[in-house]
Enzyme design. Structure first.
Site, PDB file in Angstrom:
ATOM      1  N   HIS A   1     -35.080  37.023  38.748  1.00  0.00           N
ATOM      2  CA  HIS A   1     -34.094  37.383  37.699  1.00  0.00           C
ATOM      3  C   HIS A   1     -34.012  36.307  36.628  1.00  0.00           C
ATOM      4  CE1 HIS A   1     -32.970  40.737  40.228  1.00  0.00           C
ATOM      5  NE2 HIS A   1     -32.900  39.913  41.242  1.00  0.00           N
TER       6      HIS A   1
ATOM      7  N   LYS B   1     -27.771  15.812  45.180  1.00  0.00           N
ATOM      8  CA  LYS B   1     -28.203  14.479  45.633  1.00  0.00           C
ATOM      9  C   LYS B   1     -29.244  13.902  44.679  1.00  0.00           C
ATOM     10  CE  LYS B   1     -25.557  13.491  48.809  1.00  0.00           C
ATOM     11  NZ  LYS B   1     -24.614  14.299  48.054  1.00  0.00           N
TER      12      LYS B   1
ATOM     13  N   GLU C   1     -27.619  12.951  41.244  1.00  0.00           N
ATOM     14  CA  GLU C   1     -26.714  11.798  41.198  1.00  0.00           C
ATOM     15  C   GLU C   1     -27.409  10.499  41.613  1.00  0.00           C
ATOM     16  OE1 GLU C   1     -23.316  12.062  43.789  1.00  0.00           O
ATOM     17  OE2 GLU C   1     -24.418  13.079  45.345  1.00  0.00           O
TER      18      GLU C   1
ATOM     19  N   LYS D   1     -16.688   6.963  43.494  1.00  0.00           N
ATOM     20  CA  LYS D   1     -16.630   7.506  44.855  1.00  0.00           C
ATOM     21  C   LYS D   1     -15.490   8.503  44.994  1.00  0.00           C
ATOM     22  CE  LYS D   1     -17.614   8.104  49.126  1.00  0.00           C
ATOM     23  NZ  LYS D   1     -18.783   8.938  49.446  1.00  0.00           N
TER      24      LYS D   1
ATOM     25  N   GLU E   1     -26.944  21.423  47.479  1.00  0.00           N
ATOM     26  CA  GLU E   1     -26.611  20.045  47.872  1.00  0.00           C
ATOM     27  C   GLU E   1     -27.816  19.136  47.658  1.00  0.00           C
ATOM     28  OE1 GLU E   1     -24.113  18.403  48.337  1.00  0.00           O
ATOM     29  OE2 GLU E   1     -24.786  16.611  49.382  1.00  0.00           O
TER      30      GLU E   1
ATOM     31  N   CYS F   1     -10.719   3.451  39.696  1.00  0.00           N
ATOM     32  CA  CYS F   1     -10.285   2.059  39.617  1.00  0.00           C
ATOM     33  C   CYS F   1      -9.975   1.509  41.013  1.00  0.00           C
ATOM     34  CB  CYS F   1      -9.018   1.953  38.755  1.00  0.00           C
ATOM     35  SG  CYS F   1      -9.266   2.588  37.114  1.00  0.00           S
TER      36      CYS F   1
ATOM     37  N   TRP G   1     -12.476   1.871  35.932  1.00  0.00           N
ATOM     38  CA  TRP G   1     -13.434   2.926  35.566  1.00  0.00           C
ATOM     39  C   TRP G   1     -12.843   3.563  34.319  1.00  0.00           C
ATOM     40  CZ3 TRP G   1     -13.701   8.565  36.087  1.00  0.00           C
ATOM     41  CH2 TRP G   1     -14.990   9.045  35.976  1.00  0.00           C
TER      42      TRP G   1
ATOM     43  N   ASN H   1      -4.127   2.353  38.085  1.00  0.00           N
ATOM     44  CA  ASN H   1      -5.117   3.386  38.383  1.00  0.00           C
ATOM     45  C   ASN H   1      -4.456   4.719  38.078  1.00  0.00           C
ATOM     46  OD1 ASN H   1      -7.182   4.964  39.254  1.00  0.00           O
ATOM     47  ND2 ASN H   1      -6.850   4.621  41.441  1.00  0.00           N
ATOM     48  N   GLY H   2      -5.099   5.545  37.248  1.00  0.00           N
ATOM     49  CA  GLY H   2      -4.546   6.856  36.914  1.00  0.00           C
ATOM     50  C   GLY H   2      -4.518   7.033  35.399  1.00  0.00           C
TER      51      GLY H   2
ATOM     52  N   ARG I   1     -16.187   2.079  44.551  1.00  0.00           N
ATOM     53  CA  ARG I   1     -15.426   3.128  43.859  1.00  0.00           C
ATOM     54  C   ARG I   1     -15.968   3.393  42.461  1.00  0.00           C
ATOM     55  NH1 ARG I   1     -10.370   3.728  46.358  1.00  0.00           N
ATOM     56  NH2 ARG I   1      -9.342   4.334  44.438  1.00  0.00           N
TER      57      ARG I   1
HETATM   58  C1  AGP Z   1     -21.073  13.767  46.443  1.00  0.00           C
HETATM   59  O1  AGP Z   1     -22.326  13.132  46.677  1.00  0.00           O
HETATM   60  C2  AGP Z   1     -20.377  13.261  45.221  1.00  0.00           C
HETATM   61  N1  AGP Z   1     -20.131  11.878  45.311  1.00  0.00           N
HETATM   62  C3  AGP Z   1     -19.175  14.089  44.809  1.00  0.00           C
HETATM   63  O2  AGP Z   1     -19.657  15.370  44.488  1.00  0.00           O
HETATM   64  C4  AGP Z   1     -18.038  14.267  45.859  1.00  0.00           C
HETATM   65  O3  AGP Z   1     -18.493  15.076  46.916  1.00  0.00           O
HETATM   66  C5  AGP Z   1     -16.860  14.990  45.173  1.00  0.00           C
HETATM   67  O4  AGP Z   1     -16.410  14.162  44.121  1.00  0.00           O
HETATM   68  C6  AGP Z   1     -15.697  15.301  46.115  1.00  0.00           C
HETATM   69  O5  AGP Z   1     -15.174  14.095  46.623  1.00  0.00           O
HETATM   70  P1  AGP Z   1     -14.147  14.189  47.873  1.00  0.00           P
HETATM   71  O6  AGP Z   1     -14.901  14.792  49.009  1.00  0.00           O
HETATM   72  O7  AGP Z   1     -13.717  12.781  48.123  1.00  0.00           O
HETATM   73  O8  AGP Z   1     -12.999  15.074  47.446  1.00  0.00           O
END
Ligand code: AGP
Length: 615
Positions: free
Chosen positions: A507, A488, A491, A610, A484, A2, A75, A101-102, A27
């Protein structure tokens, strides 16, 4: 998560709040709303969907002009993304508005008690109970701030709350427990926001709020207390990100801008940390050399991309310091009853500094007596504040949800910590460490060179837009790079993508290989660890023999791979442990271009936020 904005001053509150919410769109959210105090009353508007829906509502049904107001991008957690569940939430008399938020964990009990006292709640959210509780308390209180303190003492869970009341037309009140809230102090005006991006166009003077604090904003100043009403110590700081830095800078997406900023971000993260003699100087790490020499274990906790940087850090830490290093998903860490003590150094890696899983993991570690070092990109955020020490990355604001420059600077910070541990503890690799420090100081140029050769990668990505699966293979530090690259693609392109340790193929995963299946292989340097290199070349042959389309990332001059690569992406020669800094970049570009080719929203991918500030 949020986004929250509050304003009191002499400008149009609606304009300031709406502009602030736009700066917080990154966000991730699925509804939005605003409330303004005007003409002795309170007016609010809220809509499901993106801000454009709220803007249309405000054209169809304009709010009165006022100079005090709050706003929210939600959110969804409790209750779906509907108009009714959007914030702000009001009491039945329509005099109190609150955004949140929370998660309020005891909202069901509070909701039942309110209903028994005749309150009518109209949403499925946890937040709405706060509006009704504030209205009740305010009727018997000196002011809204006192009502907020009384209400906060009854709430359980993680919450950042911002509220207004039509009986106090020039006041905005905020409260924070766990979730982020920052104050902006201007000339005759004040701001509250989830992060500084919402108000840096107006002021760079900020105050970070601590745990369990209530803040009262007026035009002429800010008052901060604890939930107990006692005056609280505040820490003002100057925001060194300017509004321009958080704009797209001519790129179509923040992600493209942030990929391009990586050479500078890497160089900035090294600034001031290597002295003229080539030694590391990490004075800001407030854990003494003597304490570091006592450590007999390192545990890294993080999520997502940050977790992948931790996996790479493990290789560096164990090689240079010979201290055992575990890497844990923060969301799993505290539930497995980990073995921790005063000789354990826990490293919490987080770009946002607000990831609840990581925050809860570090809290657990500290309760067990471990020392916690945060590696973080966001000054004044919760994770560094609750750690014993912090090593900030200097990537600048990372707005795109998909993390890129933060990842590379996390790697740099992890290398610095590993090298520093080696330096203060003494290690047999003294000469290698000095050589690596020298190589690190040049790595920004190597990343720059990679960025200059990405057009074939973009063309390849576009050609694969119709595919529904891509696999990623790697060995040694190339394995976390494969993970990684897969993340990418998941997402951004919403494709099935999976990373494997190449040695695992036989395996099970090799059963996935079929005609024309794209498989990206991150090949380690042929120098030094040639056995590792030869084995992965064999892996490439095995998958190609079964029809895979091989996309090979390999060092300049590595000829052994040429016969088996359908697509060959060259990266500069770098020391083995530093290779992820250059091997990851093509995978970022690949995923971004493929997402674009599929017509996806790149900066705010569906379902993602985010900063994940709930567990
Ligand atoms: C990465 O592309 C993602 N957006 C997500 O995995 C992110 O790295 C993860 O949520 C950790 O966020 P932070 O580094 O702000 O703790």
């Amino acid at each position: 998560m949020c986004g929250i904005v509050g304003y009191v001053g002499s400008q149009s509150a609606l304009e300031v709040v709406m502009a602030g919410l736009k700066r917080l769109e990154y966000r991730g959210y699925d509804s939005a709303g605003v409330a303004v105090l005007a003409d002795g009353g309170l007016a609010a508007a809220k809509r499901a969907g993106k801000l454009v829906n709220l803007e249309k509502e405000l054209v169809d049904r304009p709010l009165p002009t006022g100079s005090t107001g709050i706003g929210h991008t939600r959110w969804a957690t409790h209750g779906g993304p509907t108009d009714a569940n959007a914030h702000p939430h009001l009491d039945n008399a329509g005099r109190v508005a609150v955004v949140h938020n929370g998660i309020i964990e005891n909202f069901a009990l509070l909701r039942a008690e309110l209903a028994e006292r005749g309150h009518e709640l109209s949403s499925d959210t946890d937040t709405e109970v706060v509006a009704h509780l504030l209205a009740e308390e305010f009727s018997g209180c000196a002011d809204l701030a006192e009502a907020m303190r009384l209400v906060c003492r009854r709430l359980e869970g993680a919450f950042t709350l911002v509220a207004v009341d039509s009986d106090e037309p020039d006041v905005v009140v905020g409260a924070r427990r766990n979730s982020p809230l920052v104050v902006g102090v201007g000339e005759g005006e004040a701001f509250l926001a989830s992060d500084v991006a919402a108000f840096i166009a107006h002021t760079r003077s900020a105050i970070e709020l601590g745990q369990d604090q209530v803040v009262e904003l007026r035009r002429d100043g800010v008052t901060v207390t604890g939930f107990d009403g006692q005056p609280a110590e505040v820490r003002p700081y100057n925001v060194d990100w300017d509004a321009e830095a958080a704009e797209k800078g001519g790129y179509d997406y923040f992600m493209l801008k942030e990929i391009a900023e990586q050479p500078k971000a890497v160089a900035d993260t090294l600034l001031g940390r290597i002295d003229a003699a080539g030694n590391l100087t990490l004075d800001e790490v407030r854990i003494s050399a003597a304490e570091l020499r006592e450590m007999d274990k390192v545990v890294i906790v993080a999520c997502g991309t940050a977790f992948h940087s931790g996996l790479i850090a493990k290789y560096a830490i164990e090689h240079w310091t010979r201290i055992p290093c575990e890497v844990e998903l923060a969301s799993e860490f505290r539930y497995r009853d980990p073995i921790l003590d005063a000789q354990t150094l826990v490293i919490a890696i987080s770009q946002s500094g607000e990831t609840m899983d990581t925050l809860m993991a570090l809290r657990h570690a500290r309760e067990q007596g471990a020392k916690v070092l945060a590696i973080c990109n966001t000054n004044g955020s919760t994770i560094p504040r609750e750690s014993d020490a912090v090593l900030y990355t200097h990537a600048g604001p990372e707005v795109a949800v998909a993390s890129t420059k933060a990842f590379l600077t996390q790697l740099v910070a992890c290398y610095l910590v590993a090298l520093y541990l080696g330096q203060v503890r003494g290690t047999k690799w003294g000469d290698e460490i000095r050589a690596v420090i020298r190589d690190l100081s040049r790595i920004g140029g190597a990343v720059e060179r990679v960025l200059e050769t990405m057009e074939p990668v973009r063309a390849l990505a576009r050609s694969l837009a119709g595919k529904d699966t891509v696999l990623f293979l790697g060995r040694h530090v190339g394995y976390p790079v494969a993970l990684e690259g897969a993340l990418k693609l998941k997402e951004l392109a919403y494709m099935h993508a999976e990373g494997f340790a190449a040695g695992e193929l036989k395996h099970g995963p090799i059963a996935l290989i079929e005609e024309d299946l794209p498989v990206v292989v991150v090949v380690p340097s042929p120098r030094g660890r040639s056995l590792l290199h030869d084995k992965i070349v064999s892996n490439i042959q095995e998958i190609r023999a079964r029809g895979a389309r091989t996309i090979v990332i390999a060092e300049e001059g590595d000829e052994a791979v040429e016969a088996y690569a359908d697509h060959l992406i060259r990266i500069p020669v770098t020391p083995t442990l530093l290779q992820p800094l250059v091997a990851t970049v093509p995978l970022q570009v690949f995923a971004c271009e493929l997402a674009t080719a599929r017509g996806n929203e790149v900066d705010q991918p569906r379902n993602l936020a985010k900063s994940v500030t709930v567990e």
